[in-house]
Design an enzyme around this catalytic site. Structure first.
Site, PDB file in Angstrom:
ATOM      1  N   HIS A  32      42.812 -31.678 -47.331  1.00  0.00           N
ATOM      2  CA  HIS A  32      41.959 -30.642 -46.704  1.00  0.00           C
ATOM      3  C   HIS A  32      42.027 -29.386 -47.583  1.00  0.00           C
ATOM      4  CE1 HIS A  32      39.695 -28.628 -43.693  1.00  0.00           C
ATOM      5  NE2 HIS A  32      40.634 -28.359 -42.796  1.00  0.00           N
TER       6      HIS A  32
ATOM      7  N   ARG B 292      28.452 -25.123 -50.925  1.00  0.00           N
ATOM      8  CA  ARG B 292      29.450 -24.076 -51.169  1.00  0.00           C
ATOM      9  C   ARG B 292      29.913 -24.123 -52.627  1.00  0.00           C
ATOM     10  NH1 ARG B 292      33.553 -25.739 -46.454  1.00  0.00           N
ATOM     11  NH2 ARG B 292      33.167 -27.726 -47.496  1.00  0.00           N
TER      12      ARG B 292
ATOM     13  N   ASP C 130      36.293 -27.005 -52.780  1.00  0.00           N
ATOM     14  CA  ASP C 130      37.555 -26.726 -53.469  1.00  0.00           C
ATOM     15  C   ASP C 130      37.496 -26.992 -54.969  1.00  0.00           C
ATOM     16  OD1 ASP C 130      38.868 -26.047 -51.040  1.00  0.00           O
ATOM     17  OD2 ASP C 130      38.998 -28.169 -50.567  1.00  0.00           O
TER      18      ASP C 130
ATOM     19  N   HIS D 125      34.145 -36.372 -49.774  1.00  0.00           N
ATOM     20  CA  HIS D 125      34.095 -35.688 -48.477  1.00  0.00           C
ATOM     21  C   HIS D 125      33.927 -36.718 -47.372  1.00  0.00           C
ATOM     22  CE1 HIS D 125      33.048 -32.780 -45.351  1.00  0.00           C
ATOM     23  NE2 HIS D 125      33.645 -31.907 -46.132  1.00  0.00           N
TER      24      HIS D 125
ATOM     25  N   SER E 206      41.152 -28.565 -39.703  1.00  0.00           N
ATOM     26  CA  SER E 206      41.618 -27.251 -39.213  1.00  0.00           C
ATOM     27  C   SER E 206      40.876 -26.829 -37.944  1.00  0.00           C
ATOM     28  CB  SER E 206      41.494 -26.182 -40.300  1.00  0.00           C
ATOM     29  OG  SER E 206      40.230 -26.193 -40.906  1.00  0.00           O
TER      30      SER E 206
END
Ligand code: NMX
Ligand code: MLT
Length: 439
Positions: free
Chosen positions: A269, A325, A371, A316, A239
């Site tokens: 993504h 995160r 995610d 990743h 992005s």
């Protein structure tokens, strides 16, 4: 003024970069292997992005600060423990920690600029309700492009030196309006088209929660966390890179951001956040239980892999450890919902999946990414419509990619145009019959 502060910082940085390039411009950084140009350019350093930097082991640092450091140092929401994404925006834009006043200023600018013109809602209303929320979102952003200061100024004739200014203005307005567009999509698609007017007194994330229809203070807290941790992940992610690439053609910030968000909507993504919850719901259904055991999860993971699918939320391209995160969200879960069955399933998956992926011998990072956790926290508050999750990611990602676009324009970054080759040329090169340009 924020704009003047940014300009002063950018001018100083531009002068410094000019000097660095004058003295060291010919220095070689790494080398490119044939495999890398066929395999997603992994590991090739080819971009500059000032807002954040990713360390494979440690995770993301925003202007030098890790996520735990941000929690300590960024101004907190009143009477709360959580920092505000407005503060992270300031940090990424200016490169310095903001004061409480700086954060309050950004909140108030975004409140004042948040009005979305009615043709954007008309455009969204024209779409079939079964349209995916991310498709609605980028169409909403495109409808809003009529407002671009950059495209209007460029059409009139704009000096190169001034590109940054309408870019900055567009970034501020676009960010201010995104929560309204996101919430409109949610309420239209999932809540009988019953919309909630913005509350002009709330902060950016609090107002997003309010317009979505979630008034619980803990949900607002979650939105502040969510909007902060998803904001940026250095420059090479799809992005950020797509926004930068499209912006490098001087497409205005609306066009460039929408391009980036089309990339975010890919399942490898940002769409992975919807895929994670969908996958867990399917597992629950297949096993006939809301709380599968670790053994049952392991069997289901193996079934997923045997069908040639990826385990969503794991792996990743750059990270080689558990994503900080993920850890930040786990801490939120432990504090606010330690007994939630779905959140506990996410934690059990975290114990089960890495050794299985490791055993395949090909997965470079078996650990969870951002995610893997986010959806379960949203489900806890009743936001179960997982197709909407990537829209929340997109609202947050605007902070990073649009501050980066301001920097690109202020530093005069040129059109991005790498060289490509054909396999025919590669074969002739391997036979020593042809040279590859740049060797
Ligand atoms: N499940 C199964 N296989 C995997 C996984 C996974 N989670 N992750 C990597 N692999 C496979 C990958 O498909 C590849 O297989 P093959 O050689 O057969 O093509 C092999 O392992 C090597 O891939 P890597 O080099 O480890 O990973 P790569 O850098 O190519 O891709 C991702 C990174 C993120 C695309 C990949 O790990 C993945 O597909 N993960 C699941 C989707 C996901 O969670 N994406 C979200 C990323 C974070 N975000 O928000 O953007
Ligand atoms: C991101 O937040 O952009 C993802 O973790 C993907 C990436 O960094 O490549």
């Amino acid at each position: 003024m924020l704009k003047d502060r940014f300009k002063a910082k950018a001018d100083a940085a531009a002068a410094e970069i000019k000097e660095i390039l004058k003295v060291h411009g010919n220095k070689v950084i790494g080398e490119v292997q044939l495999s890398q140009i066929y395999q997603g350019m992994r590991g090739i350093t080819g971009l500059v992005s000032e807002t954040s930097l990713l360390d494979p082991q440690e995770g993301i640092r925003f202007r030098g600060y890790t996520i735990p450091e941000l929690w300590e140092k960024l101004p907190k929401f009143k009477n709360g423990s959580e920092p505000m994404p407005e503060g992270l925006f300031y940090l990424m834009l200016i490169g310095e920690l903001p004061t409480d006043e700086d954060v309050a200023h950004i909140t108030s600018v975004w409140q004042r600029r948040s009005h979305v013109p009615s043709h954007v809602f008309d455009t969204l209303d024209a779409l079939p309700v079964h349209t995916h929320p991310m498709t609605m979102f980028v169409i909403g952003v495109m409808a809003l492009q009529t407002e671009s200061y950059f495209s209007k100024a460029y059409a009139k004739g704009l000096n190169k030196k001034d590109y940054w200014e309408p870019t900055f203005d567009d970034a501020m307005v676009l960010i201010a309006r995104l929560p309204r567009i996101a919430a409109y999509i949610y309420r239209r698609k999932y809540k009988n088209n019953e919309h909630i007017e913005p509350n002009g007194l709330l902060d950016w994330s609090g107002n997003l929660a309010h317009m979505l229809g979630y008034e619980d203070d803990k949900f607002k807290k979650l939105m502040r966390l969510y909007m902060t941790i998803h904001a940026d992940h250095e420059g090479g992610n799809v992005s950020a890179h797509a926004t930068h690439l499209v912006g490098s053609a001087l497409a205005d910030p609306y066009l460039a951001y929408a391009a980036g968000m089309n990339g975010l909507a890919g399942p490898l993504h940002g769409l992975a956040n919807q895929e994670v919850v969908k996958w867990i719901f399917e597992m629950q259904e297949a096993l006939g239980t809301k709380q599968p055991t670790k053994e049952q999860i392991a069997e289901y993971v193996k079934k997923t892999l045997s069908e040639g699918k990826v385990v969503p939320g794991y792996g990743h391209a750059v990270l080689r450890q558990t994503d900080p995160r993920f850890i930040a969200q786990m801490a939120f879960g432990k504090e606010h919902m330690p007994d939630d069955p779905l959140v506990n399933t996410v934690w059990n998956i975290y114990e089960v999946v890495p050794p299985i992926l490791q055993s395949l011998g090909k997965v470079k990072n078996p650990w969870p990414n951002v995610d893997a956790h986010s959806g379960a926290l949203l489900v806890h508050f009743g936001l179960v419509e997982y197709e909407f999750y990537t829209v929340l990611f997109a609202v947050s990602r605007a902070l990073g990619v649009l501050t980066s676009l301001c920097w690109d324009r202020a530093l005069g970054m040129p059109l991005e145009r790498p060289k490509s080759v054909t396999t025919e040329l590669v074969k002739r090169w391997l036979e020593g019959k042809e040279q590859i340009w740049g060797e």
